[in-house]
Design a protein around this motif. Structure first.
Motif, short mmCIF file in Angstrom:
data_model
loop_
_atom_site.label_atom_id
_atom_site.label_comp_id
_atom_site.label_asym_id
_atom_site.label_seq_id
_atom_site.Cartn_x
_atom_site.Cartn_y
_atom_site.Cartn_z
N ASP A 127 1.20 -1.04 -5.90
CA ASP A 127 0.64 0.13 -6.56
C ASP A 127 1.42 0.46 -7.83
O ASP A 127 0.86 0.93 -8.82
N THR A 164 -8.37 1.00 2.44
CA THR A 164 -8.70 -0.34 1.96
C THR A 164 -9.27 -1.20 3.08
O THR A 164 -10.19 -2.00 2.86
N PHE A 202 0.80 -1.23 0.00
CA PHE A 202 0.00 0.00 0.00
C PHE A 202 0.83 1.28 0.00
O PHE A 202 0.36 2.32 -0.43
N LYS A 259 -6.33 6.39 -6.42
CA LYS A 259 -5.24 7.14 -5.81
C LYS A 259 -4.32 7.73 -6.87
O LYS A 259 -3.86 8.87 -6.76
N MET A 302 -3.51 4.77 2.70
CA MET A 302 -4.05 3.83 1.73
C MET A 302 -4.47 2.53 2.40
O MET A 302 -5.51 1.94 2.06
N ASN A 360 -9.04 1.08 -5.48
CA ASN A 360 -8.43 2.07 -4.59
C ASN A 360 -7.09 2.55 -5.13
O ASN A 360 -6.76 3.74 -5.07
#
Length: 390
Positions: free
Chosen positions: A375, A30, A21, A283, A26, A279
């Protein structure tokens, strides 16, 4: 500021999760999504178990496994993985035997997460009471003559019991307070102490459960690329495009963004029953794109074919492993309706699911995002799709 030791002291591998994350903001977002969907997910899991629907049970418990591991709930993730493998093999006896253990561990981690986030604790879990043989709500025991035994605790207007009352001896005198006992005869978790005014003090951190009687499975893996995503391109022309360096793709994306400052460039559609990928995409890309999420395949098909949405879709990510309408049915619909012609599509799959990965290559997709991912992997996958928007 939230006290992360509430998680780490109870066995949650937050450090590993942060490798995924990146930061606690973040992670918390989540985790909140996980809690918001937990009741629906557990209810669906219980429904498939009761119906002996092992294929859909496998899909639901797979999603539980993935989310649990991403959030650092490793015990729950390992238990879910074992049941996923058994349900795929059609071993309903194993699933039924171990399902209550999964629900108990799910209850523990959900209550733990709620304590960490400062949310009210969930007290009702779909299937938990019936699975372990306990009544949903305690009933007043009745003596042989039909009269209730010792008086029961009065109930507040909201339906929650007030402070426990001292049990009464036969002569009408209160006995010494007894420790509540779980069905197996073990004392339950310590109760919150009560202040002089009768109000409970700060919630106590739930304790770790007793050691589970199972061994951590050895999960099969396949070789992945450095980024963690498995790349597949349908043509030589597509290969030439994809051979561009990541820096060139970033420059192209940045240039596209600067052409219309402050205006959304289109839609990124996520079709996934977990909000994890959504998510990440929000972001990274929400400043320049509208990110729409469909939490099941049928809704994804509906949105992708909506004449008000379809022309604006610049990229679509499809999870292959969803209950009821799965990712392959979504891809079949895309092929039948010509969506691949104008919409770059990437699929999401577990790295160990080599059969699904090979099958996905029969469709004109741009990329395969393999779990587990970071990510950075999600960013690269979406940017590849955006760079080849037709």
């Amino acid at each position: 500021m939230k006290d992360v030791t509430i998680l780490t002291n109870n066995g949650v591998n937050v450090q590993q999760s942060l490798e995924l994350f990146g930061d606690m903001e973040m992670y918390d977002e989540t985790l909140t999504d996980f809690l918001d969907m937990s009741q629906e997910k557990l209810a669906s899991l219980e429904k498939h178990r009761v119906a002996n629907d092992m294929p859909n049970y496998a899909i639901e418990v797979h999603a539980l496994k993935s989310d649990a591991r991403y959030l650092g709930f490793m015990t729950l993730g390992d238990m879910a993985y074992e049941s996923e493998m058994k349900s795929k093999a059609g071993d309903s006896a194993y699933v039924n035997e171990n399902h209550p253990k999964i629900l108990e561990e799910a209850k523990r981690v959900i209550n733990l997460a709620e304590t960490y986030l400062g949310r009210p604790l969930t007290t009702s879990f779909p299937g938990l009471a019936t699975s372990v043989g306990q009544p949903v709500a305690p009933q007043a025991p009745v003596a042989p003559a039909g009269q209730p035994v010792a008086p029961q605790a009065p109930v507040a207007p909201a339906g929650q019991p007030v402070a426990p009352q001292a049990p009464v001896a036969p002569a009408g005198q209160p006995v010494a307070p007894q420790a509540p006992v779980a069905p197996a005869g073990q004392p339950v978790a310590p109760q919150a102490p009560v202040a002089p005014a009768g109000q409970p003090v700060a919630p106590q951190v739930p304790l770790m459960p007793a050691e589970q009687n199972y061994a951590k499975p050895a999960e099969p893996i396949i070789q992945t690329s450095e980024s963690g995503s498995i790349q597949f391109f349908p043509s030589d022309n597509m290969n030439n495009i994809m051979d561009q360096s990541l820096s060139a793709i970033n420059q192209a994306t940045a240039a596209q963004t600067m052409t219309v400052p402050g205006v959304k460039q289109g839609i990124i559609l996520i079709i996934d029953d977990s909000n994890l990928v959504a998510n990440f995409v929000k972001k990274i890309f929400s400043a320049n794109y509208d990110v729409l999420v469909a939490n099941d395949g049928s809704k994804g098909i509906e949105m992708a074919n909506d004449p008000n949405i379809r022309p604006k879709i610049k990229t679509c990510l499809v999870d292959l492993y969803m209950p009821n309408v799965d990712g392959f049915q979504v891809l079949d619909n895309f092929r039948e309706n010509g969506i691949f012609v104008k919409t770059p599509v990437a699929v999401i799959s577990g790295a160990e699911d080599t059969e699904s990965i090979e099958r996905a290559k029969s469709y004109p997709i741009i990329d395969i995002l393999a779990k587990p991912f970071t990510d950075r992997d999600v960013k690269m996958c979406v940017e590849k799709c955006l760079a080849v928007y037709f």
